[in-house]
Motif scaffolding. Sequence first.
Motif, PDB file in Angstrom:
ATOM      1  N   GLY A 108      -3.778   9.189  -3.722  1.00 42.23           N
ATOM      2  CA  GLY A 108      -3.681  10.612  -3.443  1.00 42.23           C
ATOM      3  C   GLY A 108      -2.865  10.932  -2.211  1.00 42.23           C
ATOM      4  O   GLY A 108      -3.058  11.971  -1.575  1.00 42.23           O
ATOM      5  N   VAL A 109      -1.950  10.056  -1.859  1.00 41.24           N
ATOM      6  CA  VAL A 109      -1.111  10.250  -0.683  1.00 41.24           C
ATOM      7  C   VAL A 109       0.347  10.360  -1.116  1.00 41.24           C
ATOM      8  O   VAL A 109       0.852   9.502  -1.845  1.00 41.24           O
ATOM      9  CB  VAL A 109      -1.269   9.081   0.318  1.00 41.24           C
ATOM     10  CG1 VAL A 109      -0.326   9.262   1.506  1.00 41.24           C
ATOM     11  CG2 VAL A 109      -2.705   8.987   0.792  1.00 41.24           C
ATOM     12  N   LYS A 110       1.026  11.425  -0.670  1.00 39.70           N
ATOM     13  CA  LYS A 110       2.437  11.589  -0.964  1.00 39.70           C
ATOM     14  C   LYS A 110       3.252  10.918   0.129  1.00 39.70           C
ATOM     15  O   LYS A 110       3.045  11.162   1.311  1.00 39.70           O
ATOM     16  CB  LYS A 110       2.798  13.067  -1.065  1.00 39.70           C
ATOM     17  CG  LYS A 110       2.152  13.788  -2.245  1.00 39.70           C
ATOM     18  CD  LYS A 110       2.601  15.241  -2.314  1.00 39.70           C
ATOM     19  CE  LYS A 110       1.977  15.951  -3.512  1.00 39.70           C
ATOM     20  NZ  LYS A 110       2.408  17.377  -3.577  1.00 39.70           N
ATOM     21  N   ALA A 111       4.169  10.054  -0.277  1.00 36.28           N
ATOM     22  CA  ALA A 111       5.016   9.344   0.673  1.00 36.28           C
ATOM     23  C   ALA A 111       6.434   9.321   0.153  1.00 36.28           C
ATOM     24  O   ALA A 111       6.676   9.350  -1.059  1.00 36.28           O
ATOM     25  CB  ALA A 111       4.508   7.917   0.893  1.00 36.28           C
ATOM     26  N   LEU A 169       0.826  -1.207   0.000  1.00 32.59           N
ATOM     27  CA  LEU A 169       0.000   0.000   0.000  1.00 32.59           C
ATOM     28  C   LEU A 169       0.861   1.258   0.000  1.00 32.59           C
ATOM     29  O   LEU A 169       0.566   2.245  -0.694  1.00 32.59           O
ATOM     30  CB  LEU A 169      -0.938  -0.008   1.209  1.00 32.59           C
ATOM     31  CG  LEU A 169      -2.114  -0.975   1.149  1.00 32.59           C
ATOM     32  CD1 LEU A 169      -2.828  -1.038   2.490  1.00 32.59           C
ATOM     33  CD2 LEU A 169      -3.088  -0.561   0.055  1.00 32.59           C
ATOM     34  N   ALA A 170       1.931   1.243   0.799  1.00 32.43           N
ATOM     35  CA  ALA A 170       2.806   2.415   0.868  1.00 32.43           C
ATOM     36  C   ALA A 170       3.473   2.674  -0.480  1.00 32.43           C
ATOM     37  O   ALA A 170       3.625   3.834  -0.901  1.00 32.43           O
ATOM     38  CB  ALA A 170       3.853   2.205   1.955  1.00 32.43           C
ATOM     39  N   ARG A 171       3.862   1.635  -1.157  1.00 31.22           N
ATOM     40  CA  ARG A 171       4.480   1.800  -2.470  1.00 31.22           C
ATOM     41  C   ARG A 171       3.496   2.358  -3.490  1.00 31.22           C
ATOM     42  O   ARG A 171       3.902   3.022  -4.457  1.00 31.22           O
ATOM     43  CB  ARG A 171       5.029   0.462  -2.960  1.00 31.22           C
ATOM     44  CG  ARG A 171       6.316   0.028  -2.252  1.00 31.22           C
ATOM     45  CD  ARG A 171       6.708  -1.374  -2.638  1.00 31.22           C
ATOM     46  NE  ARG A 171       7.992  -1.745  -2.065  1.00 31.22           N
ATOM     47  CZ  ARG A 171       8.418  -2.995  -1.923  1.00 31.22           C
ATOM     48  NH1 ARG A 171       7.640  -4.005  -2.327  1.00 31.22           N
ATOM     49  NH2 ARG A 171       9.591  -3.251  -1.402  1.00 31.22           N
ATOM     50  N   ASN A 172       2.219   2.068  -3.295  1.00 32.01           N
ATOM     51  CA  ASN A 172       1.189   2.552  -4.212  1.00 32.01           C
ATOM     52  C   ASN A 172       0.431   3.755  -3.657  1.00 32.01           C
ATOM     53  O   ASN A 172      -0.671   4.058  -4.109  1.00 32.01           O
ATOM     54  CB  ASN A 172       0.192   1.423  -4.507  1.00 32.01           C
ATOM     55  CG  ASN A 172       0.836   0.283  -5.270  1.00 32.01           C
ATOM     56  OD1 ASN A 172       1.626   0.510  -6.171  1.00 32.01           O
ATOM     57  ND2 ASN A 172       0.505  -0.942  -4.888  1.00 32.01           N
TER      58      ASN A 172
END
Length: 465
Positions: A71-74, A63-66
Motif C-alpha cells: 500500500g505504498v506508492k513509490a 521491498l521498494a520494488r514491491n
Amino acid sequence: MSTQGVDVVVIGGGPGGYVAALRAAQLGLSVTLVEREHLGGVCLNWGCIPTKALLRSAEVLRLARNAASYGVKAGPVEADLAAMVARSRKVAETLSQGVAYLLKKNKVTVLDGAGRLDGPRHVVVTRPDGRSTRLEAGAVILATGARARVVPGLEPDGRRVWTAREAMVPESLPQRLLIVGAGAIGIEFASFYAACGVKVTVVEVQDRVLPLEDEEISALARAAFEKQGIGLMLGAKVTALRRDDDALTATVEVAERTRDLSVDRVLVSVGTVGNVEDLGLETTRVQVERTRVRTDDLCRTDEPGIYAIGDLTGPPWLAHKASHEGLIAAAVIAGQTPAPLDPLAVPACTYGHPQVASVGLSERAARDKGHSVRVGRFPFRANGKAIALGDVDGLVKTVFDADTGALLGAHLIGPEVTEMVQGFAVARTLETTEAELMHTIFPHPTLSEAMAESVLDAYGRVLHV
C-alpha cells in the motif's frame, strides 16, 4: 631488537583473536595482540559484517520494488552500487574502530605487524617500518584465520575473476556473474547480485545447494533461488576458464556433458585454506594437517603453551565459533577449566534471501547415528506475523530423539531465521526436551511462534495447520 615479557601473545586480531585478548586481559593477564592488517580480521572488514550490509541494501531494494503490495506508492527504484558499497565499507570501518577502543579500554597492547614464532615461547614481530620486537610469552594464541582456496585454472586476478573480497567492492555491476560454490558465501553473493539485476549462475559440485544443511531445507532453498531467477547447476564443476579480452568463457561439466557459459565475472567460493605460512611453526611441535593446525578440544596444540583457534583449526569456519574458542583458550591459560566446545552446539547461518539457519544434527545425520527420531515442521504461511510481513515462504523443522525427547537439531528457512535459531541453540545447551519447549510461552504475534508449533507438530499436537 628489544625483548618484552608478556603473559599472553595473540597473533591475529580477528573475531577469535581480539576476543581471546579481551577475555585474557579481563582475567588479569598482560596481553599483546599482533595484527598485520586490520583489527577485526576478515570477518569484520571483508566478510561477515560488510556482506550483511550489502544484503541489507538488497533487502531494501526488494521491498521498494514491491512497495505497492504494502500500500505504498513509490517512484522508479534502482540500485546505487557505489552508495551500497560505500555504506558497507563505512559499517566495517565503524566496527574496526570499535574493536580498537575495546582493546585500549581493556589495556591490551596492540602491535601492528606480522608475528612469527621463534621457538615455543617467543614471538618476533616485524613492524611495517622494518623494525622488529621480540616478545617473550607465557602463552601464545594463534588466530591467523584462513583465506579463499585457489582452484587451478580459476586463479583470481582481482579484476574479472574474484574472491569474496573483490565481490564486495565492485566498481560496476556485471551483466552475467558465475559463482563457483553454493555454500553460504556463494549463496549470499548470489542473493545480492540477483537483487541488483545481475544474471547469476551458481555451479556446485554437490547435488544440492547449501550442502551442509538438512536436505529438506536445501531443497526448499533451491526452489526459492530458482524462483528468483538464479541459475543453479548442481552436480557440476567448472573444468576450464578461457579469458578473452571481451568475455570469460567457462566450460562446465554436468551429467557427463559439457557446456560453455559466457560471463562477465567469476566469483570463486569453494572453501578456505588455513594461514599457516610464515608463522615459525617449524620451530615448535605444533602439527599441521591439510593446512589446519591440530588442536584438542581445549584449543591446545601439540606444543605446550601454544593454542590455536578459529578458521586456522578447521570447520566449522564461523566467526562465532572462533570467538568462543578464544574464550576457551583464555580461560585455560588463566588456570580455569572451561567446557570444551561442542561442534553440534554451533549455529550456522546463511543470510541470503531466504535466510537459512540451523543447529545440531540434520534429520539424516540423526538417523545415521542410530537415533529413532520424531520430526516436526511448521510453515511460515500459517504464521500470523509472517503473513503480516508479506514473507511467508519457508518453515521451521525440529528433530527430536523419539526415546528421550532430546532436541537433536533444528533447521529453519525463511524470514529472520538467523535471529530465531539462537532459541534452539540455548535449548540444546540446556539439554532441553520437548516437554520444556512445550511449556515455554512464545509471544504473539511473532515469527518465533513457528518454533513452538514445529515442536508441537513433532508430537502430533500442532494447532494452526
